[in-house]
Design an enzyme around this catalytic site. Structure first.
Site, PDB file in Angstrom:
ATOM      1  N   GLU A 127       0.702  -1.289  -0.093  1.00 49.73           N
ATOM      2  CA  GLU A 127      -0.109   0.176   0.044  1.00 49.73           C
ATOM      3  C   GLU A 127       0.918   1.557   0.133  1.00 49.73           C
ATOM      4  O   GLU A 127       1.902   1.312   0.506  1.00 49.73           O
ATOM      5  CB  GLU A 127      -0.791  -0.125   1.350  1.00 49.73           C
ATOM      6  N   PHE A 128       0.469   2.172  -0.817  1.00 45.42           N
ATOM      7  CA  PHE A 128       1.126   3.623  -0.385  1.00 45.42           C
ATOM      8  C   PHE A 128       0.312   4.419   0.417  1.00 45.42           C
ATOM      9  O   PHE A 128      -0.898   4.613   0.284  1.00 45.42           O
ATOM     10  CB  PHE A 128       1.205   4.227  -2.053  1.00 45.42           C
ATOM     11  N   ILE A 129       1.407   4.750   1.401  1.00 43.40           N
ATOM     12  CA  ILE A 129       0.589   5.723   2.422  1.00 43.40           C
ATOM     13  C   ILE A 129       0.888   7.129   2.098  1.00 43.40           C
ATOM     14  O   ILE A 129       2.442   7.398   2.067  1.00 43.40           O
ATOM     15  CB  ILE A 129       0.759   5.049   3.726  1.00 43.40           C
ATOM     16  N   ASP A 232      12.782  -2.660  15.188  1.00 40.88           N
ATOM     17  CA  ASP A 232      13.809  -1.490  14.888  1.00 40.88           C
ATOM     18  C   ASP A 232      13.076  -0.155  14.952  1.00 40.88           C
ATOM     19  O   ASP A 232      13.164   0.624  13.777  1.00 40.88           O
ATOM     20  CB  ASP A 232      14.139  -1.706  13.425  1.00 40.88           C
TER      21      ASP A 232
END
Length: 328
Positions: A127-129, A232
């Site tokens: 998904e592109f956020i 991380d």
């Protein structure tokens, strides 16, 4: 450490996530690794439901992978490719993102597909956020991270279904029923052995092994249960979406002691409101402050392995302090 990041190099909430991804194996039909001429384009124009790709734009900042935004008539996709590393790295990333998403607590990019490239290397589509500019979400970040830790549990113990990487360093996630043993062997011990092999640093290796053997005293009367960790969590792996809600990405997930999540706090910028909100959901355990540097040590050792001796003094100082404390 964000060495495989989509926006900053080291130095809308996701739609419903298919639970099958967290059970992916290399033989899974849904994620079979077809060798088409352009598997990224093929997936976007089939399972991605797009009829055309209108634009492909590079996304800067990645140190290890190439990152691109694919704009289509049904929205945008985020794609990372690596021309030299096989799909196991992106499989681990997809499984980690999927595990975090399934807690339904904090916003993460939804992974759609990973696999090999026909000319060598691998890819992942997610998904592109659209990131926002807000950085004033410390309290909400602390609360949602604690909710993820509280919701993400494992009946298998400490570890993860696959090994992954911390930066570009292998991170061994073999399951264990004993946290102190897991952390000593697969976190501190593994990094110390890498330092010995790579730099011949026998002093830090031997002192570090002494710490590993004696650190159990720091966990007396502490209740530890396996919590899903991002693994991380530093400032480069934390952002916000267009609604101002915190987003975490580029994970090195495993199930471990919740306090280990703060091992990168020395470059995460966590403030008082973050910890106040976190501990309202996950109450602080006795001796938290005494163990904090032990979890930072793993990441200082990893930085030493990755970037050289500039991090040696910080790691050695932590080891020496603990050896003095534990010998008292």
């Amino acid at each position: 450490m964000r060495l495989i990041s989509s926006s900053t190099c080291f130095t809308s909430l996701p739609p419903c996530f298919p639970s099958s991804l967290t059970k992916t194996t290399k033989s899974s039909p849904k994620f079979s690794m077809s060798m088409s001429e352009d598997p990224v384009r093929e997936w976007i124009l089939s399972e991605g439901k797009a009829t055309k790709i209108t634009k492909i734009s590079p996304v800067g900042g990645g140190c290890i992978n190439l990152a691109s935004r694919y704009d289509t008539d049904v929205g945008s996709f985020f794609v990372k490719t690596n021309r030299s590393i096989g799909p196991s790295m992106f499989e681990a990333e997809a499984l980690g993102l999927g595990a975090m998403y399934e807690t339904r607590t904090i916003c993460v990019p939804k992974p759609y597909k990973f696999g090999p490239l026909p000319t060598g290397g691998s890819f992942i589509i997610m998904e592109f956020i659209q990131f926002g500019a807000s950085r004033g979400f410390q309290s909400e970040l602390g609360r949602k991270l604690a909710e993820m830790h509280k919701a993400g549990k494992s009946s298998k113990g400490y570890g993860f279904d696959v090994d992954n990487t911390i930066g570009s360093t292998p991170q061994i996630n073999t399951w264990s029923s004993d946290w102190v043993q897991f952390y000593g062997e697969h976190r501190l011990g593994y990094q110390l052995k890498l330092l010995l092999d790579q730099f011949g640093d026998r002093t830090i290796y031997e002192k570090g092994q002494r710490l590993v053997k004696s650190m159990g005293r720091l966990f007396v009367n502490v209740e530890i249960e396996p919590c899903l960790l991002h693994g991380d969590l530093w400032s480069g792996n934390i952002s916000s979406n267009k609604n101002g809600e915190p987003v975490i990405l580029d994970p090195a997930c495993y199930y471990g002691h919740s306090e280990a999540e703060f091992g990168m706090s020395w470059c995460a910028g966590f403030g008082g409101s973050f910890y106040d909100s976190y501990f309202k959901v996950m109450p602080k355990q006795p001796g938290f402050e005494e163990r904090r540097d032990l979890y930072m040590l793993y990441h200082y050792l990893n930085h030493y392995n990755l970037f050289g001796s500039g991090y040696r003094s910080s790691a050695m100082s932590i080891i020496d302090d603990y050896l003095r404390l534990l010998s008292a």
